[in-house]
Design an enzyme around this catalytic site. Structure first.
Site, PDB file in Angstrom:
ATOM      1  N   HIS A   1     -44.152  22.641 -42.089  1.00  0.00           N
ATOM      2  CA  HIS A   1     -44.779  21.742 -43.072  1.00  0.00           C
ATOM      3  C   HIS A   1     -45.378  22.593 -44.202  1.00  0.00           C
ATOM      4  O   HIS A   1     -46.572  22.532 -44.496  1.00  0.00           O
ATOM      5  CB  HIS A   1     -45.851  20.867 -42.425  1.00  0.00           C
ATOM      6  CG  HIS A   1     -46.110  19.610 -43.223  1.00  0.00           C
ATOM      7  ND1 HIS A   1     -46.378  18.390 -42.645  1.00  0.00           N
ATOM      8  CD2 HIS A   1     -46.118  19.392 -44.572  1.00  0.00           C
ATOM      9  CE1 HIS A   1     -46.559  17.480 -43.594  1.00  0.00           C
ATOM     10  NE2 HIS A   1     -46.406  18.059 -44.766  1.00  0.00           N
TER      11      HIS A   1
ATOM     12  N   GLU B   1     -46.370  17.297 -35.199  1.00  0.00           N
ATOM     13  CA  GLU B   1     -46.759  18.637 -35.649  1.00  0.00           C
ATOM     14  C   GLU B   1     -48.093  19.049 -35.040  1.00  0.00           C
ATOM     15  O   GLU B   1     -48.975  18.203 -34.888  1.00  0.00           O
ATOM     16  CB  GLU B   1     -46.873  18.643 -37.186  1.00  0.00           C
ATOM     17  CG  GLU B   1     -45.522  18.386 -37.852  1.00  0.00           C
ATOM     18  CD  GLU B   1     -45.630  18.140 -39.355  1.00  0.00           C
ATOM     19  OE1 GLU B   1     -46.710  18.365 -39.928  1.00  0.00           O
ATOM     20  OE2 GLU B   1     -44.637  17.706 -39.941  1.00  0.00           O
TER      21      GLU B   1
ATOM     22  N   ARG C   1     -41.720  13.168 -44.114  1.00  0.00           N
ATOM     23  CA  ARG C   1     -42.616  13.139 -42.965  1.00  0.00           C
ATOM     24  C   ARG C   1     -41.757  13.048 -41.709  1.00  0.00           C
ATOM     25  O   ARG C   1     -40.743  12.349 -41.690  1.00  0.00           O
ATOM     26  CB  ARG C   1     -43.560  11.919 -43.021  1.00  0.00           C
ATOM     27  CG  ARG C   1     -44.678  12.021 -44.049  1.00  0.00           C
ATOM     28  CD  ARG C   1     -45.759  13.045 -43.660  1.00  0.00           C
ATOM     29  NE  ARG C   1     -46.844  13.130 -44.635  1.00  0.00           N
ATOM     30  CZ  ARG C   1     -46.866  13.936 -45.688  1.00  0.00           C
ATOM     31  NH1 ARG C   1     -45.845  14.745 -45.919  1.00  0.00           N
ATOM     32  NH2 ARG C   1     -47.908  13.953 -46.498  1.00  0.00           N
TER      33      ARG C   1
END
Lengths: 329, 329
Positions: free
Chosen positions: A293, A275, A246
Site C-alpha cells: 500500500h 492489510e 482498495r
C-alpha cells in the site's frame, strides 16, 4: 491574551496517520497541540473521554479503521475530520453529515503517484523486471542463458487496457497508457462526457474485451468484491490485473486461486483485503508483483499532503472555507 | 528440378542468434538449410572454410562478436548479412560495404518494447518496486511498519528527463514520459526539426539540467564512454540514470563508484560493458535495478523479428529489394 498570540489549536490524531511517523510530526506539532492517543497508556476510548471532549478537529488516515458513530460519540465537540487519504472508506460519511462534521481529504494530490505506480506494476508484471533483477543479481547470467532461465516477456504496446473506475486516478492511468499505444476502455458508474474511450456498463463485459484490468475505483458497497470469479474468468488466461485502489474491490481468495492455477497470467497488487496481511500463496508466485500500500508514498506527495493538512486545519480554525472538502451528500 | 521445387537456400547462422534458441528454429529450418557451426565439433574458422565457402547469406545477432574482415575473409560468396538486432555495433559496416555485402537489421521493431523497458526500469528505481515486492514477499509487512523499512519513494511526474540520443527508441521514451508530465530535453548528433523538446549540444549540459538521464543512443566511436565522470557529476546526487542502449556508452567503473558513494541516486541498467558479466558491486546495491539485456525480448517482438528475418532472406534469394536494409554510407 496579553501578548496577542493565541494558544495553539488542539488537533486529535487517530491512527497514527503515517504523516506523524515522518519529519512532519515535528512541524505539525509546532503549529498545533497534537493529541496522540497512542503515546498514552490509556485505552483509546478512555483517552478520548478524558482528553478529547472539547477537541474540534481531528486528523486520520486509512490506518485508523473505523471512524464511525462509536468513536464520534466520544467526541461531542468535533466539527472537522481531515484525512490524509484520497479514499474515504474508513470514515462513516453519513454519520459525519448527521452530526454536522465537515470532512477534508487529500483530493487528487496522490493521483499522479498512484497512476505511476499502476503503470510501474503493470510493466513489472509484463516485462518480468523483478525476475530479471533477481536473475542478474544472483550472478546466474554468465552461467545460464537468459532464454533458458525464464520465458519471454509480454509486450505492453497495443494491449487492450480496461480501467475500472475512471476518476482522477483512472484518468491519469489512461493518459499514461495511451502513450504506450494501449487501447483504453473503461467501466464507471456513469459514462463520462469528457473522454472518448469506449464505455462498458459492467466490469464483466469490460474484462471480456480487455487484456489488462487496472482497478482504480473507490471502495464502497457497490464495489466490494466487484472483481469476482466471473470477471476473472472473462479476463481469461492471458489476462493481467493491477489493483492500486482498495483490496476488498477484488475477491482476493478467488484471485489467489486464479493466479495459482494459471487461469489469469499475472497481477500487480498494491492493496489487499486484510492489510498488512497478505495471503502467503501470493508471496510464492513469480507472476505477481506486490507492494505494501505504497503507491502514494513519495517524498514529494508527502510534502504536499502535509501542506494540505495544515491549510485545511488553519482554514477551519480561522473560519475560512476548507481547501479540499468532501462534499457530503 | 524435375518437380519444379527448388532446394532450400542455404543460410549460415552465427552466434547462435537468440531466435535460434526459440520455437522459431524449427520454422526457420523448414524454410532454409541453416548452417549451425556451434553444433559442429570443428572450430568456427575451420567450419566456415569447410562448409560456408558458397554461402551467400548469414544471420546473426549481437551475440556474435565480431563480424569483421577476419570472418568475412572466410565467406567469399557472402552477399547478405541479416542481424536480428536494432544495434549494429557488432558488424564492421565499412568492410561489408567494401565487399558489396548488403546488411539488413531489425529496424524499429524493438523500439516500443525497449522504450517500455526504459520506463519500467525508471519507475522501478524511483518508486522502489523491487524493494516493495521483496518486503511484502518476505512476510515483513505485518511485523515492521513500511515507513521504518525503507525510505519514501521519489515522484516521477514533473521530473526533468534528458534523452541521450533521440532516435526511434529515444522518441518512444520521450512520448511515454511526456504522458507522466515529465519535462523532456535531449542531446543528439544533430537537432531534430520534428520535435520541440529543448536540445543540448553536449551530454554534460543535458545532465546538468536534468534529474534523469535515459541513454538511448547507438554505440560507436563517438558514444563510447560518452557518459563519463563529468557527466555523472553534472547529473548529481539526486540524479538517476537508465541505460537500455549499449553498456560501453557508460564508463561502468565510474558509474559503480558514483552509485556506491551515493553521488548519484540510482540506476536502471539493461546493458553492461562486458555482458554477461556484471560488476559484483552493482548486485549488492538497493538503488539499482538490473536486467540481462532483456529489453527487446517479448513474445510479440520475437514473432515480428522472425517474420522480418524470413522476409529479408526471401527477398534476397528472389532478387527483390530488402525489407529493412541498413543504408551503408
Amino acid at each position: 491574551m496579553a501578548d496577542g498570540v493565541a494558544p495553539p489549536s488542539e488537533v486529535l490524531a487517530l491512527g497514527p496517520p503515517i504523516i506523524l511517523r515522518t519529519k512532519y510530526e515535528k512541524q505539525l506539532s509546532e503549529k498545533f497541540r497534537v493529541l496522540k492517543p497512542w503515546e498514552s497508556p490509556l485505552p483509546l476510548q478512555q483517552f478520548l473521554r478524558t482528553h478529547a471532549r472539547n477537541t474540534r478537529a481531528l486528523i486520520c488516515s486509512g490506518a485508523f479503521k473505523y471512524l464511525g458513530a462509536e468513536t464520534l460519540d466520544l467526541l461531542p465537540s468535533l466539527r472537522l475530520v481531515v484525512t490524509s487519504s484520497a479514499g474515504l472508506d474508513h470514515i462513516d460519511l453519513q454519520e459525519c453529515r448527521r452530526r454536522d462534521i465537515a470532512v477534508a481529504y487529500a483530493g487528487t494530490i496522490f493521483s499522479a503517484d498512484v497512476a505511476d505506480m499502476a503503470v510501474g506494476l503493470l510493466i513489472d508484471v509484463l516485462r518480468k523486471i523483478g525476475a530479471a533483477d533477481r536473475f542478474v543479481k544472483s550472478g546466474l547470467w554468465p552461467v545460464q542463458p537468459v532464454d533458458e532461465s525464464y520465458p519471454l516477456a509480454t509486450k505492453l504496446s497495443h494491449k487492450r487496457v480496461g480501467i475500472v473506475g475512471l476518476g482522477s486516478i483512472g484518468q491519469e492511468v489512461a493518459k499514461r497508457l495511451e502513450a504506450f499505444d494501449c487501447k483504453i476502455s473503461y467501466q464507471s458508474r456513469t459514462k463520462k462526457c469528457s473522454v472518448s474511450y469506449p464505455f462498458y456498463d459492467g466490469v464483466r463485459e469490460l474484462a471480456a474485451n480487455c487484456d489488462i484490468l487496472v482497478v482504480c475505483c473507490a471502495l464502497n458497497d457497490q464495489t466490494y468484491h466487484l472483481i469476482n470469479k466471473e470477471v476473472l474468468e472473462a479476463l481469461g488466461k492471458q489476462g493481467v490485473i493491477i489493483n492500486i485502489a482498495r483490496g476488498p474491490v477484488i475477491d482476493e481468495k478467488e484471485l489467489v486461486q486464479f493466479l495459482q492455477e494459471g487461469r489469469i497470467a499475472g497481477a500487480g497488487l498494491d492493496v489487499f483485503e486484510d492489510e498488512p496481511n497478505v495471503p502467503s500463496e501470493l508471496c510464492g508466485l513469480d507472476n505477481v508483483v506486490l507492494s505494501p500500500h505504497y503507491a502514494a508514498l513519495t517524498e514529494e506527495s508527502f510534502r504536499e499532503m502535509y501542506e494540505l493538512i495544515v491549510s485545511n486545519l488553519e482554514a477551519f480554525f480561522s473560519d475560512q472555507p476548507l481547501i479540499s472538502p468532501v462534499v457530503l451528500k
